[in-house]
Design a protein around this motif. Structure first.
Motif, PDB file in Angstrom:
ATOM      1  N   CYS A 151      35.796  37.840  47.945  1.00  0.00           N
ATOM      2  CA  CYS A 151      35.939  38.727  46.777  1.00  0.00           C
ATOM      3  C   CYS A 151      34.577  38.820  46.069  1.00  0.00           C
ATOM      4  CB  CYS A 151      36.986  38.138  45.832  1.00  0.00           C
ATOM      5  SG  CYS A 151      37.051  38.971  44.237  1.00  0.00           S
ATOM      6  N   THR A 152      34.226  40.022  45.641  1.00  0.00           N
ATOM      7  CA  THR A 152      32.922  40.168  44.971  1.00  0.00           C
ATOM      8  C   THR A 152      33.018  39.912  43.471  1.00  0.00           C
ATOM      9  OG1 THR A 152      33.301  42.543  44.802  1.00  0.00           O
ATOM     10  CG2 THR A 152      31.992  41.783  46.672  1.00  0.00           C
ATOM     11  N   GLU A 153      34.237  39.875  42.927  1.00  0.00           N
ATOM     12  CA  GLU A 153      34.404  39.594  41.490  1.00  0.00           C
ATOM     13  C   GLU A 153      35.390  38.438  41.313  1.00  0.00           C
ATOM     14  OE1 GLU A 153      33.027  41.735  39.145  1.00  0.00           O
ATOM     15  OE2 GLU A 153      32.332  43.255  40.569  1.00  0.00           O
ATOM     16  N   CYS A 161      39.942  38.479  42.919  1.00  0.00           N
ATOM     17  CA  CYS A 161      40.388  39.311  41.789  1.00  0.00           C
ATOM     18  C   CYS A 161      41.562  40.190  42.195  1.00  0.00           C
ATOM     19  CB  CYS A 161      39.223  40.160  41.280  1.00  0.00           C
ATOM     20  SG  CYS A 161      38.771  41.514  42.394  1.00  0.00           S
ATOM     21  N   GLY A 162      41.614  40.545  43.489  1.00  0.00           N
ATOM     22  CA  GLY A 162      42.700  41.413  43.946  1.00  0.00           C
ATOM     23  C   GLY A 162      42.437  42.889  43.695  1.00  0.00           C
ATOM     24  N   LYS A 163      41.285  43.216  43.090  1.00  0.00           N
ATOM     25  CA  LYS A 163      41.039  44.619  42.715  1.00  0.00           C
ATOM     26  C   LYS A 163      39.761  45.202  43.302  1.00  0.00           C
ATOM     27  CE  LYS A 163      42.738  43.332  38.366  1.00  0.00           C
ATOM     28  NZ  LYS A 163      42.074  42.759  37.260  1.00  0.00           N
ATOM     29  N   CYS A 164      38.768  44.356  43.578  1.00  0.00           N
ATOM     30  CA  CYS A 164      37.472  44.891  44.003  1.00  0.00           C
ATOM     31  C   CYS A 164      37.581  45.527  45.396  1.00  0.00           C
ATOM     32  CB  CYS A 164      36.411  43.787  43.991  1.00  0.00           C
ATOM     33  SG  CYS A 164      36.642  42.574  45.288  1.00  0.00           S
ATOM     34  N   CYS A 223      38.332  42.986  48.152  1.00  0.00           N
ATOM     35  CA  CYS A 223      39.751  42.584  48.129  1.00  0.00           C
ATOM     36  C   CYS A 223      40.614  43.673  48.756  1.00  0.00           C
ATOM     37  CB  CYS A 223      40.223  42.322  46.697  1.00  0.00           C
ATOM     38  SG  CYS A 223      39.784  40.673  46.113  1.00  0.00           S
TER      39      CYS A 223
HETATM   40 ZN   LIG Z   1      38.115  40.920  44.565  1.00  0.00          ZN
END
Ligand SMILES: [Zn+2]
Length: 338
Positions: free
Chosen positions: A52-54, A68-71, A74
Motif C-alpha cells: 500500500c502506498t498510503e 489503506c484499502g483506497k490507494c 490497494c
Molecule cells: Zn493503500
C-alpha cells in the motif's frame, strides 16, 4: 480484505503487522492450518499491507500497520492486477503445474516494478507438483532481491520436507463458532439465523460452513434429535439400532461420512444445550434455539452426568469416523452407548 478485517487469528495478524511495519517480514512464510479458516485472506491482506502506498499506522490498538484499502496499489491488488503481487492458485484439477511456477520464477528475476516488495502468494502449496516444488527450492532458500514468498496449506505434511524446512511456519487454529457466524453474515450474505444454525457444525471453518449449505440441515437435525429421543427413554437395543439406521442412511441412500459427521456434531451441540438447560441457563445461550422446545422436554432424561457421558461418546464416535471407521459401525456403536 484488510488485516484489520480478518476475523479471528488476532495473535497472528498482530505479529504480521508488526513485522511489516518494521520491514522485517520473513522472506518465506508458510501459513499452515485447517482449510477454510482464512489463511489465504491473511496472505493477501499481508501483501496489500506491504505494498500500500498510503499505509495506515496503528489502525487499531492491536495492529502496527495496515493497508489503506483506497490507494491505487490497494485497488490493483484487490483486483488481482498488481504486477508485483503474484497470486498462484491450484487449477481446476487441484494442481499447480511446473509451467506456472517457472513463469513466476521468470518474473521474480527482475526487481519489483511498481511495488515496494514483490509478494509471491501460493495457495494450497501442497498441490504444487513435486518437480515444481523442487524448482522452487533455490528461490525459497534465497529469495530474489525484493521478493517474499507466502505459501498456505492445510496439509503441511504433504509438502516436500525440503520445501517445508525452508519456510518459517505460522500455525492457524480453528475459528470459534461465533467467529464463523460473523464471517458468514458479513462476507457470505447469510442471515443471522442461518449463520447461527450452521456455525456450530462447521468445526471452526468458514469453508466447511459454506459446504454445509448444500445439505438439508433440517433432516440431519431430525436424525440427531430422533436418536437422542429414543435413547432418552432407555429403549432396548433393537430400538436403538433402528434409530441408528436413521443416522447412517437417509432414506434410500447411505449418508456420506461428511453428513454423518454433521449429525454427530449436531448431537454434540444438542447435548451441550441439554446440560445448559439442566444448569438453568437462559434460552438465549442455546446453540440450537430453533428446537428449544424439544430440548426442554428431553432435558429431564439427561440429568446428572448423562449429558456429559453421552457427549464423550459422540466425541469418540467422531474420532473413529475421522480414522475411517465405517458409518454403520460408528452409528450403531453410538446408539448403544448414549
Ligand atoms: Zn493503500
Amino acid at each position: 480484505m484488510l488485516l484489520r478485517d480478518i476475523i479471528g487469528h488476532r495473535r497472528l495478524t498482530t505479529l504480521l503487522a508488526r513485522a511489516i511495519e518494521r520491514e522485517s517480514l520473513p522472506p518465506t512464510l508458510l501459513l499452515a492450518g485447517p482449510p477454510g479458516v482464512g489463511k489465504w485472506a491473511v496472505a493477501r491482506a499481508s501483501a496489500q499491507a506491504v505494498n500500500c502506498t498510503e499505509p495506515v499506522r496503528s489502525p487499531n490498538d492491536r495492529l502496527a500497520i495496515d493497508a489503506c484499502g483506497k490507494c491505487r496499489a490497494c485497488d490493483r491488488i484487490a483486483r488481482g492486477v498488481h504486477v508485483d503481487v503474484i497470486a498462484i492458485e491450484p487449477d481446476e484439477r487441484a494442481s499447480i503445474k511446473i509451467d506456472v511456477i517457472r513463469e513466476m520464477l521468470g518474473r521474480t528475476s527482475y526487481r519489483p516494478f511498481e511495488g515496494k516488495r514483490r509478494m509471491v502468494l501460493i495457495r494450497e502449496a501442497d498441490t504444487v507438483e513435486p518437480a515444481a516444488q523442487n524448482s522452487l527450492l533455490k528461490s525459497l532458500e534465497e529469495p530474489p532481491p525484493g521478493t517474499s514468498f507466502i505459501l498456505t496449506t492445510a496439509v503441511p505434511g504433504a509438502l516436500l520436507p525440503t520445501v517445508r524446512s525452508r519456510c518459517m511456519r505460522l500455525r492457524f487454529g480453528r475459528l470459534t463458532s461465533s467467529e464463523v457466524a460473523a464471517a458468514l453474515v458479513r462476507d457470505h450474505d447469510q442471515s443471522e439465523s442461518e449463520a447461527r444454525d450452521a456455525a456450530p457444525l462447521a468445526d471452526g471453518s468458514i469453508g466447511q460452513a459454506l459446504a454445509l449449505g448444500n445439505n438439508d440441515l433440517t433432516a440431519l437435525r431430525e436424525a440427531a434429535m430422533r436418536l437422542l429421543q429414543q435413547t432418552a427413554g432407555r429403549a432396548d437395543t433393537p430400538t436403538r439400532l433402528q434409530a441408528a439406521s436413521a443416522l447412517y442412511s437417509g432414506g434410500k441412500k447411505e449418508r456420506s461420512r461428511e453428513d454423518l459427521a454433521v449429525v454427530l456434531r449436531l448431537m454434540a451441540s444438542m447435548l451441550r444445550d441439554l446440560e445448559a438447560i439442566n444448569a438453568g441457563a437462559d434460552r438465549a445461550v442455546l446453540a440450537n434455539p430453533v428446537i428449544a422446545g424439544d430440548l426442554e422436554s428431553l432435558a429431564r432424561a439427561f440429568t446428572g452426568d448423562r449429558a456429559r457421558d453421552a457427549f464423550g461418546a459422540v466425541d469418540r464416535a467422531l474420532t473413529a469416523l475421522e480414522r475411517n471407521a465405517g458409518t454403520k459401525v460408528v452409528a450403531e456403536w453410538l446408539a448403544v452407548q448414549v
